[in-house]
Design an enzyme around this catalytic site. Structure first.
Site, PDB file in Angstrom:
ATOM      1  N   GLY A  22       0.826  -1.203   0.000  1.00 30.85           N
ATOM      2  CA  GLY A  22       0.000   0.000   0.000  1.00 30.85           C
ATOM      3  C   GLY A  22       0.854   1.243   0.000  1.00 30.85           C
ATOM      4  O   GLY A  22       2.080   1.187  -0.066  1.00 30.85           O
ATOM      5  N   GLY A  24       1.472   4.936   2.087  1.00 34.45           N
ATOM      6  CA  GLY A  24       1.236   5.720   3.290  1.00 34.45           C
ATOM      7  C   GLY A  24       1.625   7.160   3.040  1.00 34.45           C
ATOM      8  O   GLY A  24       1.859   7.572   1.904  1.00 34.45           O
ATOM      9  N   THR A  28       5.809   4.527  -0.200  1.00 35.75           N
ATOM     10  CA  THR A  28       5.160   3.317  -0.676  1.00 35.75           C
ATOM     11  C   THR A  28       5.649   2.146   0.163  1.00 35.75           C
ATOM     12  O   THR A  28       6.839   2.043   0.465  1.00 35.75           O
ATOM     13  CB  THR A  28       5.486   3.079  -2.165  1.00 35.75           C
ATOM     14  OG1 THR A  28       5.119   4.249  -2.911  1.00 35.75           O
ATOM     15  CG2 THR A  28       4.710   1.889  -2.699  1.00 35.75           C
ATOM     16  N   LYS A  48       9.061   0.912   3.966  1.00 36.90           N
ATOM     17  CA  LYS A  48       8.401   2.118   3.467  1.00 36.90           C
ATOM     18  C   LYS A  48       9.442   2.949   2.719  1.00 36.90           C
ATOM     19  O   LYS A  48      10.443   3.371   3.308  1.00 36.90           O
ATOM     20  CB  LYS A  48       7.801   2.918   4.619  1.00 36.90           C
ATOM     21  CG  LYS A  48       6.908   4.067   4.187  1.00 36.90           C
ATOM     22  CD  LYS A  48       6.193   4.672   5.393  1.00 36.90           C
ATOM     23  CE  LYS A  48       5.230   5.766   4.988  1.00 36.90           C
ATOM     24  NZ  LYS A  48       4.501   6.328   6.156  1.00 36.90           N
ATOM     25  N   ASP A 142      -2.852  12.250  12.404  1.00 37.79           N
ATOM     26  CA  ASP A 142      -3.585  11.533  11.352  1.00 37.79           C
ATOM     27  C   ASP A 142      -3.983  10.142  11.833  1.00 37.79           C
ATOM     28  O   ASP A 142      -3.829   9.155  11.111  1.00 37.79           O
ATOM     29  CB  ASP A 142      -2.741  11.435  10.078  1.00 37.79           C
ATOM     30  CG  ASP A 142      -3.567  11.039   8.857  1.00 37.79           C
ATOM     31  OD1 ASP A 142      -4.802  11.198   8.893  1.00 37.79           O
ATOM     32  OD2 ASP A 142      -2.975  10.566   7.871  1.00 37.79           O
TER      33      ASP A 142
END
Length: 337
Positions: A22, A24, A28, A48, A142
């Site tokens: 996925g 973020g 990636t 990541k 977040d």
């Protein structure tokens, strides 16, 4: 700002990114494992990544994770790497892999029927994580179901381990920001979980994370977000509308949510205060005495000794650039990016 020194070293082992997981904030995410390692012995981690030239925010996230290391309710970062992949310098954070996906997947699985006792267990874990974040001087900014990772239970129970992840939007408490009202960047994070003060004033404080937590708890119980609608309507609802807690939620849980979702941030309870709320205490009382011990911290760093490593060439897809060059100069260039 951080007691964080960088000394990159080349490791003997080679790793490969095997699966896209996925995207973020500012990076990636891939599943990774050692090259030539038997599947049964393979250690899997999440990586990541971002191009070196676009890695400023990802490096900042790494520095925050370095400061937050050691908390069992926050995803562990083992370190960082710089590799030369497909003719491009790539910066990566080396993270714990959550095979259970995200809290969003867990919410979908229960389809609005997650027991409040289980929600209380998960709320406890998230509060422990937020307490550590806030005590270390940060605001997540977040918090939402897709940024909370699920580590499946190892003891056969339905209580999995949750860990807070994706600190790409996080900030230091008290850190001044230059914000332009009316723009998407005025508030950090995702608007469905954004607090009134972050939307109206661009104010991001620990109480803003508590508001987000309240929204997530409602979603865990009923299976759908507390706030819905288009952006313009959402802003009005969150800042000026009444909060409608679904009727199916019990009285003790409703009071807990009111302490999370007070419109005036000064009236919201802190993470430590909420940990002592009857909604948490009552539901945790039925759990085994060793409940805290089952939320395990990854103690072994698969990339080297210590709690943090800074490496290069772990994921390189070629040993040198296509054009002849001094490889040392290439790496110096990448590391200084």
């Amino acid at each position: 700002m951080y007691s964080f020194s960088i000394s990159y070293q080349k490791m003997g082992d080679k790793w490969k990114k095997t699966k896209f997981l996925g995207a973020g904030s500012y990076g990636t995410i891939y599943l990774a494992s050692k090259v030539d390692s038997p599947l049964s012995d393979s250690i899997r981690v999440a990586v990541k990544s971002a191009s070196c030239e676009d890695s400023t925010s990802l490096k900042e996230e790494g520095r925050i994770l370095y400061e937050l290391r050691g908390c069992r309710e926050i995803v562990q970062c083992f370190g960082e790497d710089i590799s030369f992949e497909n003719n491009e310098g790539v910066y990566s954070l080396l993270l714990e892999y959550a095979s259970g996906g995200s809290l969003n997947n867990l919410i979908d699985k229960y389809e609005g029927n997650m027991p409040e006792s289980l929600v209380a267990c998960y709320s406890y874990m998230l509060l422990k994580g937020l307490s550590h974040v806030h005590e270390e001087g940060f605001v997540h900014c977040d918090l939402k179901p897709t940024n909370i990772l699920v580590f499946p239970s190892q003891d056969g129970t339905e209580v999995h381990n949750l860990k807070i992840a994706d600190f790409g939007a996080a900030k230091k408490i008290g850190e001044e920001e230059i914000l332009t009202p009316g723009t998407d960047s005025f508030h950090r994070g995702t608007i469905f979980y954004a607090s009134p003060e972050s939307i109206a004033s661009g104010l991001h404080i620990p109480a803003s994370d508590i508001w987000s937590l309240g929204c997530i708890i409602v979603e865990m119980i009923v299976g759908k977000p507390l706030w819905t609608g288009r952006r313009k309507d959402l802003i009005k609802k969150i800042c000026f509308g009444d909060i409608k807690i679904p009727e199916k939620i019990s009285g003790i849980t409703r009071h807990f949510l009111k302490m999370c979702l007070a419109k005036e941030h000064q009236k919201r309870w802190t993470a430590n205060m909420l940990l002592d709320h009857p909604f948490i205490v009552k539901n945790l009382a039925a759990l085994p005495p060793n409940f805290n011990d089952r939320v395990m911290l990854s103690l072994t760093n698969p990339f080297g000794r210590g709690t943090w490593v800074s490496t290069y060439d772990l994921f390189s897809t070629q040993s040198e650039p296509e054009e002849p060059a001094d490889l040392g100069l290439v790496w110096n260039s990448l590391i200084s990016c």
